[in-house]
Design a protein around this motif. Structure first.
Motif, PDB file in Angstrom:
ATOM      1  N   ASP A 293     -14.033 -21.248  -5.221  1.00  0.00           N
ATOM      2  CA  ASP A 293     -12.821 -20.440  -5.331  1.00  0.00           C
ATOM      3  C   ASP A 293     -12.936 -19.387  -6.441  1.00  0.00           C
ATOM      4  O   ASP A 293     -12.427 -18.274  -6.307  1.00  0.00           O
ATOM      5  N   ALA A 294     -13.627 -19.762  -7.511  1.00  0.00           N
ATOM      6  CA  ALA A 294     -13.763 -18.833  -8.636  1.00  0.00           C
ATOM      7  C   ALA A 294     -14.764 -17.730  -8.355  1.00  0.00           C
ATOM      8  O   ALA A 294     -14.648 -16.619  -8.885  1.00  0.00           O
ATOM      9  N   VAL A 295     -15.738 -18.019  -7.488  1.00  0.00           N
ATOM     10  CA  VAL A 295     -16.854 -17.074  -7.293  1.00  0.00           C
ATOM     11  C   VAL A 295     -16.740 -16.257  -6.012  1.00  0.00           C
ATOM     12  O   VAL A 295     -16.953 -15.038  -6.018  1.00  0.00           O
ATOM     13  N   ALA A 296     -16.436 -16.893  -4.891  1.00  0.00           N
ATOM     14  CA  ALA A 296     -16.551 -16.246  -3.579  1.00  0.00           C
ATOM     15  C   ALA A 296     -15.709 -14.983  -3.455  1.00  0.00           C
ATOM     16  O   ALA A 296     -16.225 -13.916  -3.092  1.00  0.00           O
ATOM     17  N   GLY A 297     -14.406 -15.095  -3.725  1.00  0.00           N
ATOM     18  CA  GLY A 297     -13.516 -13.939  -3.574  1.00  0.00           C
ATOM     19  C   GLY A 297     -13.886 -12.759  -4.462  1.00  0.00           C
ATOM     20  O   GLY A 297     -14.046 -11.632  -3.976  1.00  0.00           O
ATOM     21  N   PRO A 298     -14.019 -12.967  -5.774  1.00  0.00           N
ATOM     22  CA  PRO A 298     -14.393 -11.856  -6.667  1.00  0.00           C
ATOM     23  C   PRO A 298     -15.737 -11.226  -6.316  1.00  0.00           C
ATOM     24  O   PRO A 298     -15.883  -9.999  -6.394  1.00  0.00           O
ATOM     25  N   ALA A 299     -16.717 -12.049  -5.914  1.00  0.00           N
ATOM     26  CA  ALA A 299     -18.032 -11.504  -5.559  1.00  0.00           C
ATOM     27  C   ALA A 299     -17.942 -10.620  -4.324  1.00  0.00           C
ATOM     28  O   ALA A 299     -18.537  -9.534  -4.273  1.00  0.00           O
ATOM     29  N   ALA A 300     -17.184 -11.070  -3.333  1.00  0.00           N
ATOM     30  CA  ALA A 300     -17.027 -10.283  -2.111  1.00  0.00           C
ATOM     31  C   ALA A 300     -16.294  -8.968  -2.394  1.00  0.00           C
ATOM     32  O   ALA A 300     -16.689  -7.901  -1.911  1.00  0.00           O
ATOM     33  N   GLN A 301     -15.226  -9.037  -3.187  1.00  0.00           N
ATOM     34  CA  GLN A 301     -14.468  -7.834  -3.500  1.00  0.00           C
ATOM     35  C   GLN A 301     -15.301  -6.836  -4.279  1.00  0.00           C
ATOM     36  O   GLN A 301     -15.269  -5.621  -4.020  1.00  0.00           O
ATOM     37  N   ALA A 302     -16.085  -7.334  -5.223  1.00  0.00           N
ATOM     38  CA  ALA A 302     -16.946  -6.448  -6.010  1.00  0.00           C
ATOM     39  C   ALA A 302     -17.997  -5.803  -5.116  1.00  0.00           C
ATOM     40  O   ALA A 302     -18.302  -4.605  -5.270  1.00  0.00           O
ATOM     41  N   TRP A 303     -18.550  -6.578  -4.180  1.00  0.00           N
ATOM     42  CA  TRP A 303     -19.552  -6.031  -3.262  1.00  0.00           C
ATOM     43  C   TRP A 303     -18.946  -4.929  -2.406  1.00  0.00           C
ATOM     44  O   TRP A 303     -19.552  -3.870  -2.212  1.00  0.00           O
TER      45      TRP A 303
END
Length: 336
Positions: A301-311
């Protein structure tokens, strides 16, 4: 006049002989390391192409003799060789479109699903255009299971224990590890064993076959059983000019063998490779580290969303239809 007539007749006969058959073709293929599960589809492809063309079209596989693995895409671009394998995370700026497949926690849980989502992205016009900058045509993926981490020293019993740990991890896996305080380092697979032995890194993120092939199991004393932060995407590409120059028969032999080569790869990995993995861990006395589901859920939850948005934001700035590529990835995974 007679001599001229004979010459013309001879030329006509030669033309007739070759009209119905393709000229011999020989391609050089740049790989690295050694023959292993990761290259089984390329080995099988070479076998099938030769069989289908009665030896008229051959793929000469070179394990490190043609180029360094991080330079394979460059070699393809200048026609130094006709086919090569590389990993997107080695040079994300050169192939940003396919790095969507390296985002952490995408939910890919089988090699078959990895193939499906990879091919969907490879066939997208934006991806084709991205790789066309390197005169490259994507042929097939090298599907890998979820990575896990093997290391030396005190095993990280909780995710907090990763803080400050130097880990060889590329692409989205590296970003995931950084989110729990680890220090990700990018290096090619062939450099990993020496780095682990010398203490440059304390842990390595690999798929099972690579832990065995590149010797991390010879040094490691622990590994994570269920961290599953993601995987890397390592396509096989061909030089576009070389592909277009093939005869119709040879091109069909190549392209028509991809599905069978991938099936062989999956069967080999799910069988031979994974059958060997458990016994190797037991033989080497490597401790298994398993995390609570609550910790894993918090990690994802901490990693997936922010990583996708940044990409999406970063690659939209490059001019890619980033949201569209990400949506295609998610949709394909959910449907397979």
């Amino acid at each position: 006049m007679i001599r001229k007539t004979l010459t013309l007749a001879t030329m006509t006969a030669i033309t007739a002989v070759f009209a119905g058959q393709a000229f011999a073709a020989e391609w050089n293929v740049s790989l690295w390391g050694k023959k292993r599960a990761f290259t089984e589809h390329v080995e099988k492809l070479a076998e099938l192409v030769s069989e289908k063309t009665n030896g008229e079209f051959t793929l000469n596989l070179s394990y490190g003799g043609l180029s360094k693995n991080r330079e394979n895409l460059d070699g393809i671009s200048i026609g130094a060789f006709e086919m090569a394998q590389f990993c997107a995370g080695y040079h994300a700026d050169k192939n940003p479109s396919i790095t969507v497949l390296e985002l952490p926690f995408l939910g890919v849980d089988s090699l078959e699903k990895e193939i499906a989502v990879s091919m969907a992205i490879y066939q997208h016009p934006a991806t084709k255009g991205d790789l066309a900058r390197w005169n490259a045509t994507l042929l097939m993926p090298s599907p890998l299971p979820q990575y896990n981490i093997a290391g030396v020293g005190e095993p990280p019993k909780t995710l907090k224990d990763f803080e400050g740990l130097t880990v060889r991890a590329t692409g989205g896996i590296g970003k995931a590890m950084a989110s729990v305080g680890a220090v990700p380092t990018s290096m090619s697979a062939s450099e990993v064993r020496q780095a682990l032995d010398s203490g440059v890194v304390k842990a390595v993120a690999f798929a099972p076959h690579a832990h065995m092939s590149f010797g991390t199991v010879e040094t490691a004393n622990w590994w994570t059983t269920n961290l599953n932060p993601g995987t890397v995407n390592c396509p096989v590409v061909v030089n576009t000019d070389a592909l277009e120059a093939l005869s119709e028969e040879h091109r069909e032999a190549l392209l028509g063998s991809v599905d069978e080569a991938l099936k062989h790869y999956v069967d080999n990995y799910n069988g031979k490779t994974m059958d060997a993995w458990g016994p190797v861990l037991s033989e080497k006395g490597i401790e298994s580290v398993t995390y609570d589901q609550s910790e894993l859920d918090a990690f994802r939850d901490a990693v997936a969303g922010p990583a996708a948005q940044a990409w999406i934001e970063d690659n939209a700035k490059r001019g890619l239809p980033a949201q569209e590529l990400y949506d295609l990835t998610v949709k394909t995974i959910s449907e397979n």
